[in-house]
Design a protein around this motif. Structure first.
Motif, PDB file in Angstrom:
ATOM      1  N   GLY A   1     -48.986   0.058 -33.912  1.00  0.00           N
ATOM      2  CA  GLY A   1     -49.745  -0.584 -32.855  1.00  0.00           C
ATOM      3  C   GLY A   1     -49.527   0.070 -31.500  1.00  0.00           C
ATOM      4  N   SER A   2     -50.177  -0.474 -30.494  1.00  0.00           N
ATOM      5  CA  SER A   2     -50.173   0.127 -29.155  1.00  0.00           C
ATOM      6  C   SER A   2     -48.815   0.051 -28.464  1.00  0.00           C
ATOM      7  N   SER A   3     -47.962  -0.893 -28.863  1.00  0.00           N
ATOM      8  CA  SER A   3     -46.644  -0.993 -28.220  1.00  0.00           C
ATOM      9  C   SER A   3     -45.806   0.258 -28.427  1.00  0.00           C
ATOM     10  N   GLN A   4     -46.151   1.021 -29.473  1.00  0.00           N
ATOM     11  CA  GLN A   4     -45.396   2.252 -29.705  1.00  0.00           C
ATOM     12  C   GLN A   4     -45.552   3.219 -28.536  1.00  0.00           C
ATOM     13  N   LEU A   5     -46.691   3.188 -27.867  1.00  0.00           N
ATOM     14  CA  LEU A   5     -46.884   4.071 -26.722  1.00  0.00           C
ATOM     15  C   LEU A   5     -45.991   3.650 -25.551  1.00  0.00           C
ATOM     16  N   ILE A   6     -45.774   2.341 -25.407  1.00  0.00           N
ATOM     17  CA  ILE A   6     -44.837   1.871 -24.384  1.00  0.00           C
ATOM     18  C   ILE A   6     -43.424   2.320 -24.740  1.00  0.00           C
ATOM     19  N   ALA A   7     -43.098   2.206 -26.033  1.00  0.00           N
ATOM     20  CA  ALA A   7     -41.786   2.672 -26.491  1.00  0.00           C
ATOM     21  C   ALA A   7     -41.621   4.160 -26.215  1.00  0.00           C
ATOM     22  N   LEU A   8     -42.701   4.907 -26.375  1.00  0.00           N
ATOM     23  CA  LEU A   8     -42.661   6.338 -26.111  1.00  0.00           C
ATOM     24  C   LEU A   8     -42.263   6.610 -24.662  1.00  0.00           C
ATOM     25  N   ALA A   9     -42.800   5.820 -23.726  1.00  0.00           N
ATOM     26  CA  ALA A   9     -42.471   6.020 -22.310  1.00  0.00           C
ATOM     27  C   ALA A   9     -40.981   5.827 -22.067  1.00  0.00           C
ATOM     28  N   PHE A  10     -40.393   4.775 -22.676  1.00  0.00           N
ATOM     29  CA  PHE A  10     -38.954   4.563 -22.537  1.00  0.00           C
ATOM     30  C   PHE A  10     -38.175   5.692 -23.213  1.00  0.00           C
ATOM     31  N   GLY A  11     -38.697   6.184 -24.336  1.00  0.00           N
ATOM     32  CA  GLY A  11     -38.035   7.293 -25.012  1.00  0.00           C
ATOM     33  C   GLY A  11     -38.019   8.550 -24.167  1.00  0.00           C
ATOM     34  N   VAL A  12     -39.133   8.825 -23.482  1.00  0.00           N
ATOM     35  CA  VAL A  12     -39.193   9.984 -22.594  1.00  0.00           C
ATOM     36  C   VAL A  12     -38.198   9.819 -21.445  1.00  0.00           C
ATOM     37  N   ALA A  13     -38.100   8.608 -20.917  1.00  0.00           N
ATOM     38  CA  ALA A  13     -37.138   8.351 -19.836  1.00  0.00           C
ATOM     39  C   ALA A  13     -35.708   8.560 -20.332  1.00  0.00           C
ATOM     40  N   ALA A  14     -35.426   8.113 -21.562  1.00  0.00           N
ATOM     41  CA  ALA A  14     -34.092   8.327 -22.132  1.00  0.00           C
ATOM     42  C   ALA A  14     -33.795   9.807 -22.273  1.00  0.00           C
ATOM     43  N   ALA A  15     -34.776  10.564 -22.748  1.00  0.00           N
ATOM     44  CA  ALA A  15     -34.586  12.011 -22.893  1.00  0.00           C
ATOM     45  C   ALA A  15     -34.321  12.657 -21.540  1.00  0.00           C
ATOM     46  N   ALA A  16     -35.018  12.192 -20.508  1.00  0.00           N
ATOM     47  CA  ALA A  16     -34.809  12.744 -19.167  1.00  0.00           C
ATOM     48  C   ALA A  16     -33.394  12.454 -18.674  1.00  0.00           C
ATOM     49  N   ALA A  17     -32.908  11.231 -18.936  1.00  0.00           N
ATOM     50  CA  ALA A  17     -31.539  10.893 -18.519  1.00  0.00           C
ATOM     51  C   ALA A  17     -30.511  11.756 -19.237  1.00  0.00           C
ATOM     52  N   LEU A  18     -30.721  11.979 -20.527  1.00  0.00           N
ATOM     53  CA  LEU A  18     -29.779  12.774 -21.305  1.00  0.00           C
ATOM     54  C   LEU A  18     -29.829  14.245 -20.917  1.00  0.00           C
TER      55      LEU A  18
END
Length: 478
Positions: free
Chosen positions: A279-296
């Motif tokens: 579903g569409s919530s996966q795209l929201i999860a993707l945004a948080f995942g990108v932010a996590a990758a940026a922090a790491l």
């Protein structure tokens, strides 16, 4: 994708669903072949220890790496099984597995006494948010007892693997990490083949069919492809885990990559085979995942900016043991001498250690006092002693350095082992001998060390200055 497609019966090779136990034997055979090819083609099998049998020395794994291979075999088998259960999607099982390991990683770090950096905690939190948001998009799932047990086996496998890895590897010693990587790598699919074979001999009908009749079907090729794909996953995931940084850094980096793979695989199966799409919530999860990758990625990005963003023609790296005394003193002295000569814009100086402590330590008090005695208490810009924090030498840092000056011959050997391609430009700072470590000695020992470094840096900078004109272009005179 391959596992779910076979389990759903939507591949051109088989219109009937294939059970997880049926496909596992072919998958492990595919991984065994790929593993042997990888170790042989890359030559990494040479990093294994040797045992004597019949007058010959043959490659073998140690007891602890054999145990790590056993736990890893549980991970491999459970991962494949988890994507075969009806009523749950790839993404749902992926989130259960990765979310579980995300939660375990800081607990393992803390129990081992491994400090967790702030950016790692931030990456962990953002990754868990991504998992939680994505889980909210999963509807009408049905978890059977077998699926729950499989996920538990998967998590037990990671607990055992990380515990052993923490004790025998993941310490920044390249030779140790390489040996662990290869020995665990060789042992894991062998263990899984033995476990599956034992299950087949014990009378598990689907495993027995997997080793016999299923291997003669076209679908066995796709199942073998699962093992080949897992071999690639095994290589890169293991290298992430063996990074000297804490698991709370490595696991979110790996989990983010897995989440992206799950999204791609799920949408691809929806498009190619008509399976239900996330579903569409996966795209929201993707945004948080990108932010996590940026922090790491922030420490690596900062390193890139420091080493590449100055436009310096000559990048000089000083290396010692812990990067808290000799090499940072050399860095500060070099900045001061280059500034005095009006050549600071030509050079970029940095330092690192072959055995740096965690968390990153500041410069030793004795070293700062010795620099103050040389009137270098406050060097402007990047050479300020109070800004220094110890960091490990890496192959990437060696690659971007024009020349590497080591305090001892042993340090030079460690750098060359880490980055063989940098051998020709890796030298002792003092070409006539080692610069002794003053750690734990008197203030006078620190002063003598600083003076020794000052003389050596002066000679080396004079050599380098002859090769670079004020615009940072090689003049050809050297």
């Amino acid at each position: 994708m391959l596992v779910k497609a076979l389990a759903s019966g939507v591949t051109p090779l088989s219109s009937q669903p294939v059970s997880g136990f049926e496909m596992l034997p072919a998958a492990v055979l595919g991984q065994l072949v790929a593993m042997v090819l990888f170790l042989c083609v890359t030559g990494r099998w040479r990093h294994m220890r040797r045992i004597g049998i019949g007058g010959r020395r043959i490659p073998a794994a140690g007891r602890e790496t054999l145990a790590a291979g056993f736990f890893t075999s549980l991970i491999i088998g459970a991962t494949t099984m988890n994507y075969t259960f009806a009523g749950v999607s790839i993404l749902f099982m992926l989130l259960l597995m990765r979310g579980g390991v995300l939660i375990l990683s800081p607990l393992i770090d803390l129990s081992d006494g491994r400090p967790v950096m702030k950016h790692s905690w931030l990456g962990l939190v953002l990754s868990l948010i991504a998992v939680s948001v994505a889980l909210g998009d999963v509807n009408s799932y049905h978890l059977t007892l077998a699926a729950v047990l499989s996920v538990l086996v998967y998590l037990v496998g990671y607990l055992g693997r990380f515990d052993i890895m923490s004790r025998v590897a993941k310490n920044g010693v390249v030779a140790t990490d390489r040996r662990f990587f290869v020995e665990e790598h060789a042992a894991a699919p062998v263990w899984l083949a033995v476990l599956l074979g034992a299950g087949a001999l014990a009378g598990q009908p689907q495993l027995a069919a997997g080793f016999t009749t299923f291997l003669t079907t076209p679908a066995a090729l796709a199942a073998a492809g699962i093992g080949v794909a897992y071999e690639v996953l095994f290589v890169f995931a293991s290298l992430i885990y063996l990074d000297r940084r804490e698991y709370t850094w490595g696991v979110p980096a790996w989990a983010f990559a897995s989440l992206m793979s799950g999204l791609v695989g799920s949408y691809a199966l929806a498009w190619l085979a008509g399976l239900a799409a996330p579903g569409s919530s996966q795209l929201i999860a993707l945004a948080f995942g990108v932010a996590a990758a940026a922090a790491l990625a922030w420490p690596s990005a900062a390193l890139w900016r420091r080493t590449r963003g100055t436009g310096a023609a000559c990048r000089v790296l000083f290396v010692c043991g812990g990067n808290t005394c000799r090499s940072p003193m050399a860095e500060v002295i070099a900045w001061a001498q280059a500034a005095e000569a009006g050549l600071a814009h030509v050079f970029r100086f940095s330092s690192a250690g072959v055995a740096t402590p965690l968390p990153a330590h500041p410069m030793a008090v004795g070293a700062r006092s010795a620099l103050a005695d040389l009137a270098l208490r406050r060097v402007p810009g990047r050479g300020n002693p109070r800004r220094h924090r110890a960091r490990p030498v890496t192959s990437e840092l060696c690659l971007v350095s024009s020349v590497i000056y080591c305090m001892t011959g042993a340090h030079r050997d460690r750098v060359i082992a880490l980055a063989p391609e940098a051998e020709s430009r890796t030298l002792r700072l003092d070409p006539y001998g080692d610069i002794p470590d003053p750690d734990g000695q008197s203030p006078e020992a620190y002063r003598q060390c600083a003076q020794h470094i000052q003389r050596s840096v002066h000679v080396r900078l004079r050599e380098l200055a002859e090769s670079y004109d004020p615009r940072g272009i090689t003049s050809g005179r050297g």
